[in-house]
Design a protein around this motif. Structure first.
Motif: not given
Length: 352
Positions: A188-202
């Motif tokens: 969450n501190s990295m701006g990741i809340y959903t699985i989609n957020d991880i899918q599009n993360y570096d």
């Protein structure tokens, strides 16, 4: 084609108690200790879950959520017997089984209709045990477990490969295997809340922050899980522990409980043909501090008297009791399994 089925019994302990006692059907029940005995919820019926009652919460907290909650004592032997029966049902359809607990397991099948297998298993369990389960079907363990939770109770959900990303994307990150409260807070501190957020993360940033786990999370977020079915592993330890209804300062009573725990553990290991080498005692005091002390035998034992005597020795000689005791635990480990040769350390000095 390879499929993984994740089978999860519905409110297993509570459902067994409701099955065996018609007066409990349709009522909010908890399997566990009573609130006035520092009890903990081991299982909650679906009627109790409506009020927010969950396993692992204190019985007092559960009672505050649901005033008409019914508390039923734990019957380990009955649940174990039902679990063994269910395991035998699984073996009718596959020998590739990975038990996760008494109430859930993975089953691996090849070149068979997974929906037919799932329906057949559910039908057998219902007919022979009058219990229900939920089944998830997918091409790997992570997705199968995720699917079994999508239509509970008494459901079947299949996730096909072409729909994986669409199903995963909107889900919260806590749905990823291995993401607990601490990891979720970091994400969450990295701006990741959903699985989609991880899918599009570096991915390189994930790995930099979380190490190997960052790469694993990226794979799970894409529906990739290469873990194999591991089969039933041998236990590494067998133990018994209980929290007392009041803090204990009577050491004679503790010795009586150690004898009682010894008999319970002995009955469990003797049926399996195990021998033990290490005995461990765990104490939690009235200030919630915890101490453990162990003793390892030179050669493996399988006698009840040995277990009782060494337990008493550990308690009397390896602890300095100055506080009241809240919890007592006894365990054995370092097993020699049936047909496994014991490695004996030779004292070479005695030969010269």
């Amino acid at each position: 084609m390879r499929y993984i089925l994740h089978i999860d019994m519905d409110a297993f302990f509570a459902s067994i108690e409701q099955r065996d006692n018609p007066n409990l059907k349709g009522k909010p029940i908890v399997v566990g200790g009573k609130p006035d005995k520092r009890g903990v919820v081991c299982a909650a019926s679906y009627e109790a879950r409506v009020f927010g009652v969950k396993s692992a919460m204190s019985s007092k907290a559960a009672e505050r959520l649901c005033r008409n909650l019914i508390f039923v004592p734990v019957n380990k032997n009955k649940y174990k017997k039902a679990s063994n029966y269910i395991r035998d049902i699984f073996k009718r359809y596959s020998l590739n089984i990975e038990p996760l607990s008494l109430d859930e397991a993975y089953i691996e099948i090849f070149d068979e209709d997974p929906m037919y297998i799932a329906k057949s298993i559910k039908k057998d369990i219902k007919k022979e045990l009058n219990l229900t389960c939920s089944v998830g079907i997918a091409h790997n363990k992570f997705l199968a477990k995720l699917a079994s939770d999508m239509d509970k109770p008494n459901g079947i959900t299949m996730i096909n490969e072409e729909e994986v990303l669409d199903i995963l994307s909107p889900l919260p990150i806590r749905k990823l295997w291995g993401v607990g409260p601490k990891t979720a807070k970091l994400l969450n501190s990295m701006g990741i809340y959903t699985i989609n957020d991880i899918q599009n993360y570096d991915e390189s940033v994930l790995v930099d922050r979380l190490g190997k786990k960052g790469r694993e999370l990226m794979m799970f977020a894409k529906g990739i899980d290469n873990r194999k079915i591991e089969g039933e592993s041998l236990p590494q330890s067998i133990s018994e522990e209980n929290t007392f209804s009041y803090d204990i300062d009577n050491l004679e009573y503790i010795h009586e409980k150690l004898d009682e725990y010894s008999e319970d553990i002995y009955n469990r290991i003797i049926k399996k043909g195990y021998k033990y080498k290490t005995i461990t005692i765990k104490l939690k005091y009235d200030d919630f501090s915890i101490e453990t002390r162990s003793y390892t035998l030179e050669s493996a034992a399988d006698k009840l008297e040995t277990l009782k005597n060494i337990s008493s020795y550990i308690f009397d000689n390896k602890f300095h009791i100055e506080k009241k005791i809240r919890l007592l635990g006894l365990g054995v480990s370092n097993f020699i399994y049936p047909n496994e040769p014991e490695q004996i350390k030779l004292n070479l000095d005695s030969y010269f």
